[in-house]
Design a protein around this motif. Structure first.
Motif: not given
Length: 648
Positions: A44-59, A73-84
């Motif tokens: 639920w907290h990911t989005r589609a991303d065809p550029t990653t090996p999983t096709g998902r990206r944490v969002a 508030a937390v800056n999510p930038t580092a977490w959102n680099r992950a594709d799972g």
């Protein structure tokens, strides 16, 4: 600055009352409003991303991430680099009134039950339907909103998608708890397009179909959700990128190094070590601050990949201990990994000197920067506000590169061996550079050491002492975390939220500790030494590591009746020694069995801490030495379970 003053400073910063905030719009409707990210982890907290090996990206967005006591508030930038999510992620849900015993959930003492056909918790790989072993527990640290914690018994596969299902949960009186209302609607008939749950139903449809295909009727479930495990590239790509860039630039040369101190000891001063050498190794920096200071992040290019720092290289300080025997016969080159938030000076500890003297190793160590003494203020700041946390695993990756370069300097004929500090007075070498580099680390040195061993092109054989992996599982169970827990309690006082915070940290920590690399240690030979009942590194985390890397259990492991488990060390295949390959050896000092809850063994009923006992045992050191030099685990315990005399 000492630890206690820093704790006091952090306490001052986080005691401000939390702001009242509206319910964020991105919360998972299946969580019941208890905590925004629950159930966790979730696609639920990911989005589609065809550029990653999983096709998902944490969002993640700042609104869905847990705020601390001051409302930051937390800056999510580092977490959102992950594709799972983490391959060792603890799965978290909140089921009010749940009693895991009455529900029949598999406890840590009977992991095999998790694979029963009627298991009330099902964790399966979506594509194949393979059931995954796990154990379930209620957070024993939370007397109010007690999270359900589901722990994979071995790490999940990189890049694969998994589905979690709960069925028939019961309360302490044995009454079945009604299904999660939102999930019941999502799992039911197709919802109208304007229904607030329609988007959740659409997202979860493939997971529900997978459950149905493998015999679990979604309509019969209390709750289900799915998540994607991060790909290997997502987990290890940063370290691989900077390692490959640095070694490509180095080529066939030895790393540049400087010797800053040489101390020769007489036999009366030190009967084991003849010479101590200190100095610096020059390593390309990929960090944002000059000199790679604590608090540094990885410097990144537009594509997000690590890039060389414009501030020039870092100087990795080292300390080497040369045994007396090296003056008669060149010693074996070895790296040593220090303990929790320590320093390279631990290479001068008595047990390390004894190992060097008894078996002819020259041990060299550098600080595990990112998780070294100088990083303590950053660690405390990160526990006060998780926005600061990325500096820990990102600086740790530079620390791993520093260790790789130290190892290359130690083994290259034109490296340390070319300096008079590593030669006898008549010019003979003190270190045999024709021998392969080995690694020996203890505690944190073992937890981070698996990542080093996986990433190093030079290390094929290693000992990980009193080890485990996955800080997200370890911290609740470690007596060593007590002073840091005080900060976490001040900054995130809600214990249910703390569990979410720990798993958020683990998602990034994977990039700098064994948990993110364990699925790729199969081509290395690793000997794990475990202290039964360890107060600092929980045995459950060591067992999960052993299952993941395919280590065999040296048998017999424990005397009958010592373990509370129905099948001790379930899932770790036993083997009689000698054994050529990875193995885990349990050393028993008589300490009571560890708690079966996610709590540290700090009371008198848990006895003394055996954490230092294996490395202090002459027999254990002999077994380590044979393994490091041959890759074979030999029996040093006469065919019986291994015991280590209590130290101290």
């Amino acid at each position: 600055m000492g630890l206690l003053p820093v704790v006091a400073l952090v306490a001052f910063l986080v005691v401000a009352p939390a702001r009242a905030t509206a319910q964020p719009g991105g919360c998972d409707p299946l969580g019941g409003g208890t905590e925004c990210l629950l159930p966790f982890p979730s696609d639920w907290h990911t989005r589609a991303d065809p550029t990653t090996p999983t096709g998902r990206r944490v969002a993640f967005t700042p609104d869905v991430l847990p705020r601390n006591a001051s409302g930051s508030a937390v800056n999510p930038t580092a977490w959102n680099r992950a594709d799972g999510f983490s391959p060792g992620a603890t799965l978290i849900a909140h089921v009010p009134g749940l009693d895991p015993v009455a529900s029949g959930m598999a406890p840590v003492t009977d992991i095999g039950r998790s694979l029963d056909a009627d298991s009330p918790v099902v964790l399966l790989e979506e594509a194949t339907g393979e059931r995954w072993p796990h154990w379930a527990e209620i957070d024993s640290n939370d007397p109010r909103r007690r999270a359900l914690l589901i722990h994979p018994a071995r790490n999940l596969r990189d890049g694969h998608r998994y589905v979690v299902a709960l069925r028939g949960p019961r309360d302490a009186a044995g009454r079945e708890i009604p299904p999660n209302p939102a999930f019941a609607r999502v799992a039911g008939a197709r919802l109208a397009g304007h229904d607030p749950l329609r988007a959740r139903q659409r997202q979860l449809r493939p997971a529900l179909a997978a459950l149905a295909a493998h015999g679990l009727d979604p309509a019969s479930l209390h709750l289900a959700w799915d998540f994607t495990v991060a790909s290997t590239r997502s987990l290890t790509g940063d370290l691989v990128t900077l390692r490959d860039d640095a070694l490509r630039a180095l080529g066939s040369r030895a790393p540049a190094s400087t010797v800053t101190g040489v101390t020769d000891f007489t036999p009366e001063q030190d009967a084991r070590i003849a010479r101590e050498v200190t100095g610096r190794v020059t390593v390309p920096s990929y960090l944002t601050l000059p000199g790679g200071l604590p608090g540094s992040l990885l410097r990144r290019g537009r594509d997000g990949a690590p890039r060389r720092s414009p501030f020039g290289p870092v100087e990795a300080r080292f300390r080497c201990e040369v045994p007396r025997s090296a003056f008669d016969r060149p010693s074996w080159p070895a790296l040593y990994g220090h303990g929790l938030l320590g320093s390279r000076s631990e290479v001068g500890a008595g047990n390390v000197k004894a190992m060097a003297a008894e078996h002819g190793f020259t041990f060299c160590a550098t600080d595990w920067i990112g998780m070294a003494q100088d990083d303590i203020p950053v660690v405390l700041a990160a526990l006060a506000d998780v926005t600061a946390f990325p500096a820990i695993p990102e600086r740790s990756q530079q620390g791993l590169l520093n260790a790789i370069f130290l190892g290359r300097a130690l083994t290259h004929p034109e490296g340390f061996a070319a300096h008079p500090a590593f030669r006898t007075g008549d010019g003979r070498p003190l270190v045999d550079t024709t021998r392969p580099l080995v690694f020996d680390g203890n505690s944190q040195g073992g937890i981070l050491g698996g990542a080093l061993v996986a990433a190093s092109p030079d290390i094929r054989t290693a000992v990980l002492g009193v080890t485990g992996m996955n800080y997200g599982v370890l911290l609740n169970r470690s007596s060593a975390f007590a002073p840091f827990q005080q900060v976490l309690d001040l900054s995130y006082p809600d214990r249910l939220r703390q569990q979410v915070v720990l798993q958020l940290l683990q998602l990034l920590w994977d990039r700098g500790e064994t948990n993110g690399y364990a699925n790729h240690l199969g081509d290395r030979r690793v000997l794990m030494h475990i202290a039964f009942g360890d107060h600092q590194v929980a045995n459950v985390a060591a067992d999960a590591q052993a299952r993941t890397i395919g280590a065999r259990l040296a048998a017999p492991a424990l005397a009958p009746g010592r373990s509370p488990d129905r099948v001790p060390h379930w899932g770790v295949e036993p083997v009689r020694l000698p054994h050529a390959g990875s193995a885990v050896v349990v050393w028993d000092s008589g300490t009571p069995a560890p708690p079966t809850t996610n709590t540290p063994p700090t009371g008198a009923e848990h006895g003394r801490d055996p954490h230092a006992d294996p490395r202090s045992s002459v027999d254990a050191r002999r077994q380590k030495a044979v393994f490091l030099t041959t890759g074979v685990v030999v029996d040093v315990c006469g065919g019986a379970p291994c015991t280590a005399p209590p130290t101290g």
